[in-house]
Structure formats: C-alpha cells, structure tokens
Design a protein around this motif. Structure first.
Motif, mmCIF file in Angstrom:
data_model
loop_
_atom_site.group_PDB
_atom_site.id
_atom_site.type_symbol
_atom_site.label_atom_id
_atom_site.label_comp_id
_atom_site.label_asym_id
_atom_site.label_seq_id
_atom_site.Cartn_x
_atom_site.Cartn_y
_atom_site.Cartn_z
ATOM 1 N N PRO A 105 48.405 44.003 32.788
ATOM 2 C CA PRO A 105 47.581 44.632 34.148
ATOM 3 C C PRO A 105 47.774 43.420 35.282
ATOM 4 O O PRO A 105 47.589 42.260 35.021
ATOM 5 C CB PRO A 105 46.098 44.875 33.996
ATOM 6 N N VAL A 106 47.814 44.010 36.382
ATOM 7 C CA VAL A 106 48.059 43.147 37.734
ATOM 8 C C VAL A 106 47.082 42.241 37.805
ATOM 9 O O VAL A 106 46.813 41.099 38.214
ATOM 10 C CB VAL A 106 48.435 43.805 38.852
ATOM 11 N N PHE A 107 45.707 42.658 37.251
ATOM 12 C CA PHE A 107 44.459 42.042 37.535
ATOM 13 C C PHE A 107 44.507 40.720 36.684
ATOM 14 O O PHE A 107 44.202 39.649 36.957
ATOM 15 C CB PHE A 107 43.439 43.076 37.035
ATOM 16 N N TRP A 108 45.122 40.919 35.367
ATOM 17 C CA TRP A 108 45.046 39.882 34.490
ATOM 18 C C TRP A 108 45.907 38.676 35.019
ATOM 19 O O TRP A 108 45.478 37.451 34.898
ATOM 20 C CB TRP A 108 45.559 40.590 33.051
ATOM 21 N N ILE A 109 47.021 39.382 35.324
ATOM 22 C CA ILE A 109 48.202 38.258 35.846
ATOM 23 C C ILE A 109 47.653 37.179 36.831
ATOM 24 O O ILE A 109 47.707 36.082 36.830
ATOM 25 C CB ILE A 109 49.501 38.788 36.382
ATOM 26 N N GLY A 110 46.752 38.098 37.869
ATOM 27 C CA GLY A 110 46.356 37.236 39.064
ATOM 28 C C GLY A 110 45.210 36.278 38.417
ATOM 29 O O GLY A 110 45.181 35.207 38.900
ATOM 30 N N ILE A 111 44.347 36.739 37.621
ATOM 31 C CA ILE A 111 43.346 35.882 37.141
ATOM 32 C C ILE A 111 44.046 34.735 36.346
ATOM 33 O O ILE A 111 43.534 33.401 36.455
ATOM 34 C CB ILE A 111 42.409 36.581 36.245
ATOM 35 N N MET A 112 44.882 34.894 35.563
ATOM 36 C CA MET A 112 45.543 33.839 34.797
ATOM 37 C C MET A 112 46.481 32.640 35.504
ATOM 38 O O MET A 112 46.294 31.679 35.541
ATOM 39 C CB MET A 112 46.542 34.469 33.730
ATOM 40 N N LEU A 113 47.180 33.341 36.663
ATOM 41 C CA LEU A 113 47.723 32.480 37.599
ATOM 42 C C LEU A 113 46.701 31.478 38.198
ATOM 43 O O LEU A 113 47.002 30.348 38.254
ATOM 44 C CB LEU A 113 48.587 33.311 38.609
ATOM 45 N N ALA A 114 45.561 32.219 38.696
ATOM 46 C CA ALA A 114 44.824 31.337 39.583
ATOM 47 C C ALA A 114 43.985 30.472 38.383
ATOM 48 O O ALA A 114 43.746 29.078 38.834
ATOM 49 C CB ALA A 114 43.326 32.209 39.845
#
Lengths: 306, 380
Positions: A143-152
């Motif tokens: 999910p986009v949400f997860w990708i964003g949190i992981m990148l951060a």
C-alpha cells in the motif's frame, strides 16, 4: 486538431461540467448535515436552526441550486462553511502543492517505468525480465501508505537525509514524490512491457532488423514509438489521478495539496468547497484529455478526429 | 452583541449587561445567580472589536498570554513568538511552532527524527515504543473526555430493563486494560472525577453476565435486534471498543447490527434515528453543569429523547444558586437518577497523551486536552 473540433470539445465539456455541478450539488446534500458537524453536539435547537439559516441551508434545494448557478456563472463558487473564505481561492491556493507533487511523481514514474518496461520486453523470458518484473510487483503489492511510512523511517529517522514531512523546500518533495512515483512506476512499466512485446512481434520490426538498423533504433525509434499511444493514455490517466489529489500520500507527509482539502471538506460536509473542488478537478481532467488527444495526433498522424 | 448571531451566545444567556469600569475592570450583571459564569467566559474568545464590527474574518488573534500570534500558514503551521511583557515574565522559548501533521505515525517519526519536540494524541502502540527509549518522555493523564454508550429511551427506543441488562454486561476493565492498553480510566459516573459535582460514592452497575442474561430473558428481549452505531477512527480505539461492546451485548442474547461510520454519516444516524451508539463527551469546564445540563435537560431536546421533570428541576436548581452544598446535592441526585434511568452508560475517560523529547522540561499536559508551554524550557 481543427478549430471546429476544439470548439465542439469545449461545448461538450461545458455541458459535462453543468451536469456534474447539478449531480454533486444534490449528492452532497444527501450525505449529511454540515451544521451538526460544525456546532458542538450540545447546541440548543434554536442556535442550530439560526446557524443553518445563516448559510441558506434552510431554503429548498432547487432555490439553493439556482442561486449557486447564478453566482458560479459570474465566477463566484461560494464561501467555505468551515473556513469562511471564497472556495475558489482555497482550491487555487492548493494547486501549486498538488501540481508540484503530481508532476514530480509522474516524472519519476516515467524515468523508471520506460527503461524497466523496455528491458523487460526486449529480454522477455530471460533473467533480466524476471528481475525487472519483480520491481513493479513490489510497487503494486504494498500500500502507498506503507511505502511512505517506510521511506520516512529509512531516509528521515534513521539516515536523517530528508525531512519526515512538510512543505516549502525541494527536500520536502522528494519522499512523497517517490512514494507516489513507485506506485505509478509499477502500473506504467507493465503497460509498456506488454505494448512493447506486441510491437516487437510485428512485421515492420523484422523488416527493420533485416535492413540492418542498429538495435537501439529498432527498439526506440520503431517499437517504442508505436507503443506510445497506450503509454500516453495511461500517463494522462495517471496525471489526472495525481492532480485529483493523492490523499493518502498527502496525509502521510502533511502535504497541503488538494486531496487533503477535499477529504476534509467531505468529512466536514463543506458543501461549497466540495462542489468547487470537484468542478475544478473535472475541468483539469477534461483539459488533460484534450492534451492527450493532441499528443495522439503528434505520435501517430494516422489518428484523425472522428 | 446579539446582532452578531454567534452560535456561542447561549453560553452567556444569563448575562444582562456588561460595563467596562476602567482599563482593567469589567462589571458583568446577570439576570440570576450564574455559578458557572467564569467557566463560560473561558469558552468564548476575545477578538478585536473593530474587526467584528466590520465583519472581517479574524486572521491575527490578540491575547495577553505568554506567546503572541506571529504567522499562520494554512494547513501547515501556526507560529507564536514569546511575549516579553507576560505578567509572570517572558517564557524561555522564543518561538513555538505548531505544525499540523494529521497522521500519527508521521508525528512520531518527526519526534524520533528530532524535528519536533512535543507530539500529542499517541496511539497505545507508540506509547509502548517510546516509553522504552530514554530520549523521550511520555505524559498520559486521564482526560475529561468520557466515552459512553448512549440509547434512545422513549417508547421507540430500547426499553429500560434491556438498557440496565446491557449495563450489567459491560466489562470496563477489559476495555481499558486490553483494548486501550491502559490508556483509559474506567468511569463510574457521567461527571469527570476532577469536576465539581462528581458523585464520589456512586458505582456503576456491577459486571454480571448471568444477571444480564436473566434480565434480557425476563424482558422478553432474547434475539432483539439492536442497531449500534460507532465512529470510525475519530476516537482512539473506537472501532475496537465498539466491536467488543457488540460482542458483550450479543453474549447476553441481543442481536447487534454494528455500523462503524465516518463521522458525518455517524452523526446523521444518531441525530435522526438513534438506537444505541458509542460516543464521547468532552466536558468543557470542571463543573457538573457542563456535563449534565446540555445533555439531559429536556429543553435541549436531547438526541436520546429523554425527559425527566425531576432531573430538569434539579439541573435548574444547580445553575441558579451559588450555594455549593445545594448544588452538590442536586448534581449527586441527578447522577443517581441517570444511573437508574440508564440513558448513558459511562464507560471510561480517555487518557490524553503526549510524547516529549527528554531534553525539554516544564511541559504541562492537562486533563482538558491542552498542553501548556509557558514554563517549558530546554535543558540543552
């Protein structure tokens, strides 16, 4: 693209927007009461009634719509119930953030998707294809949400290279643009691969090779160029989706784009803001479709207007 | 000024006149004794007179606090600068920046990255994570926000015996200990323990599943369908608590149709056709009047369709005398009646939480969900 064609497209777009304005106007009013959300739940009934009346919400829906349409034709799309500001300026304020994120994500997705898609097609069935195919699979599975949190977590918290969230400097754009870009890379690269595979099977490619043209010329000038119609279509659709607001990415990165504005407007039942946002986004989608049509003619002169 | 048609004007309805005696003295005359005047004054905001008169939107607030408004970037941040003339002395931090970050995980990442110093409204999982890290301090105080189970109580609502049976079926300890992981305090009554008028000896109906089952049988309500509405993500743990409550009610023989809804849709349901619902009430001031009058006095047409003339009389008595003894007696009696009438079942008071970097001292996290920074300073 002839002037006649352009005018007819503009006329049909105007009609589309008019119909859309009516549909949205009715639908938002069925969805709930903004006054119940704006006022404390213990507000006395007479206070609630007076508040509703101050926004004209106690008038019949048809009267409200006629009043709204009359103002809209003069360029006044109304005042936000929550922010007490003209909705047009609220939406326009968000457009720079939305455009910058949308275009950055699109550029990133094209930069990765085009070479990945071409490689997977050219080396179909070989280990290069297998490796390259995994990348879009990962991009579409998470999910986009997860990708964003992981990148951060990686680039902001652990490495401290980039800010976690926010807006204003170029560094703020990088993580949200990559988050969205990864997602769209996945979709676009698969489309490019399948279009390229089909093109590479065609007779004119065999002829080009037989003529002794260099491989890069066969792949790029001939096969890829003939695959571009579907690529342009998908890119247009993705751009429209991005400009419509990437709500999840904007929320994760506290990016003040139009997506967050619209979702807050829906939660607040801020009727004028929802109406204005939807109309403006619809107008942008119409414009993008027009540009995509213009690109078709440039890519493939055989495509004529109906 | 009634011409302004402020939706807050009902708070000061008993005020008859206001007069500025001198630069620092205000004379307020009321129509009758108004014991909660100071609290109600605290709920309204002071704005520039000239801006209000010309109908201008207030975008630069004024005040006399430890910080002054400096800048507002919409949906991004509000910046305050220290007020050097603050009456107890200028605060230590020269600037406070309030950043608007809607996603909890992002707020926590900002705290971990060192780019913010204080974050509020943490999830229980984040609290566990940060508690074990010496770089951060966790503040978790019982707030005045009561989560309750409300019912429609008129002849189209849930019958009294069924409501009382449900009250016996609720295991508050399980809700607060396991679902909310200790980040809530079981409630005994509808008034916050920190408020004047709290009934300190009143206990809720005891948790007794067998008794609840029998009461449902006696009421002929086995298999009765109940629509149960809950918010979704508006309050910490609301969906999980709603599911647990639905199971508790089904265990005693009811058939629950649980609907977890986005707030606007939820409000439409509970305002137009309430049946059973999970909701929150944040007591705006530390007085039982704030918890009880607006929710249970029949003049406010409560969504529960509740009307009890004795409760109305006691609530009117409570707000028309300055005698603390009489007020306390009235509010205690109201709480006893409301318990028996089971209009709301008080569940728990949510904890108000904040994570603070270890080098920041003097942060005050309050039960009214505010964070005071006037005495805050950095150890570095």
């Amino acid at each position: 693209m002839t002037l006649r064609y352009l005018l007819s497209r503009l006329a049909s777009s105007g009609l589309t927007l008019l119909l859309l304005s009516a549909v949205i106007f009715v639908l938002v009013r069925v969805s709930g009461d903004p006054v119940a959300i704006m006022l404390p739940s213990d507000s006395p009934p007479d206070v609630v009634a007076a508040f509703r009346s101050s926004f004209g919400l106690d008038r019949p829906v048809l009267v409200q719509y006629v009043h709204y349409l009359g103002n809209a034709l003069r360029g006044d799309l109304g005042t936000s119930l929550k922010y007490s500001e003209p909705v047009l300026s609220l939406v326009l304020e968000r457009l720079p953030a939305t455009f910058s994120l949308g275009f950055a994500a699109l550029v990133i997705s094209l930069l990765f998707a085009v070479p990945l898609g071409i490689l997977a097609a050219v080396y179909r069935g070989r280990w290069v294809d297998r490796i390259v195919t995994v990348i879009p699979l990962v991009g579409q599975s998470f999910p986009v949400f997860w990708i964003g949190i992981m990148l951060a977590l990686l680039f902001s918290v652990k490495l401290r290279w980039l800010p976690v969230s926010g807006y204003g400097k170029t560094q703020h754009l990088i993580l949200p643009a990559f988050t969205l870009g990864i997602y769209f890379t996945a979709r676009l690269s698969r489309l490019i691969t399948s279009s390229m595979v089909e093109s590479l099977r065609k007779d004119y490619i065999r002829t080009a090779r037989a003529k002794g043209l260099p491989p890069w010329s066969v792949i790029i000038k001939h096969a890829f160029r003939n695959s571009m119609v579907s690529v342009v279509t998908m890119t247009g659709m993705q751009l429209a989706a991005l400009l419509g607001g990437a709500v999840v990415t904007e929320t994760v990165f506290a990016w003040p784009g139009i997506g967050r504005l619209v979702i807050q407007a829906v939660y607040n039942r801020d009727y004028p803001l929802i109406q204005a946002s939807v109309l403006i986004m619809a107008a942008l989608v119409i414009l993008i479709n027009l540009l995509v049509d213009a690109c078709y003619v440039l890519i493939d002169p055989r495509i004529q207007e109906a | 000024d009634k011409k302004q048609n402020s939706p807050q004007s009902y708070r000061l309805a008993p005020v008859k006149s206001v007069e500025a005696v001198d630069d620092t003295t205000l004379k307020i005359q009321t129509k009758q004794p108004f014991p909660t005047l100071l609290y109600e004054l605290g709920q309204v905001q002071i704005v520039q007179n000239n801006a209000v008169l010309i109908g201008e939107k207030i975008t630069k607030p004024i005040g006399t606090g430890p910080y002054r408004f400096s800048e507002w970037r919409k949906d991004d941040r509000v910046i305050l600068e220290a007020n050097p003339n603050y009456w107890t002395g200028a605060p230590k931090f020269k600037r406070i920046v309030f950043r608007i970050i809607p996603e909890t995980s992002t707020r926590v990442n900002e705290l971990k990255a060192g780019t913010v110093d204080v974050v509020k409204n943490l999830l229980p999982s984040h609290i566990k994570e940060l508690q074990n890290d010496k770089n951060f301090k966790i503040y978790s105080v019982p707030s005045v926000r009561l989560m309750y189970l409300g019912f429609r109580v008129d002849n189209q609502g849930i019958p009294l015996k069924v409501r009382q049976a449900i009250a016996h079926a609720i295991d508050r300890e399980a809700l607060t200990k396991y679902i909310l992981e200790g980040q809530a305090t079981p409630a005994t009554t509808l008034v916050s323990p920190s408020a004047f008028g709290f009934h300190d000896s009143l206990k809720p109906f005891p948790y007794d599943v067998e008794k609840a089952k029998q009461m449902i049988k006696d009421a002929g309500a086995v298999g009765r369908k109940v629509r149960f509405d809950s918010t979704s993500g508006k309050y910490i743990g609301d969906v999980e608590v709603a599911k647990a409550l639905a199971e508790m009610m089904e265990k005693i023989g009811l058939q629950i149709d649980l609907q977890t809804l986005e707030y606007g849709s939820y409000l439409k349901n509970v305002n137009e056709k309430p049946e059973a619902y999970l909701f929150a009430w944040g007591q705006p001031s530390p007085d039982a009047d704030a918890a009880l009058y607006r929710n249970f006095h029949s003049s406010n047409k409560p969504r529960m369709r509740y009307s009890n003339p004795l409760v109305d009389k006691l609530l009117d008595e409570g707000r028309s005398t300055l005698d603390k003894g009489k007020r306390l007696a009235a509010y205690k009696q109201v709480q006893e009646i409301l318990k028996e009438d089971t209009v709301w079942i008080p569940l728990y008071f949510l904890n108000f939480t904040a994570g603070v970097r270890a080098n920041v001292e003097g942060v005050q996290v309050m039960s009214n969900e505010k964070i005071w920074l006037d005495k805050a300073y950095s150890k570095e």
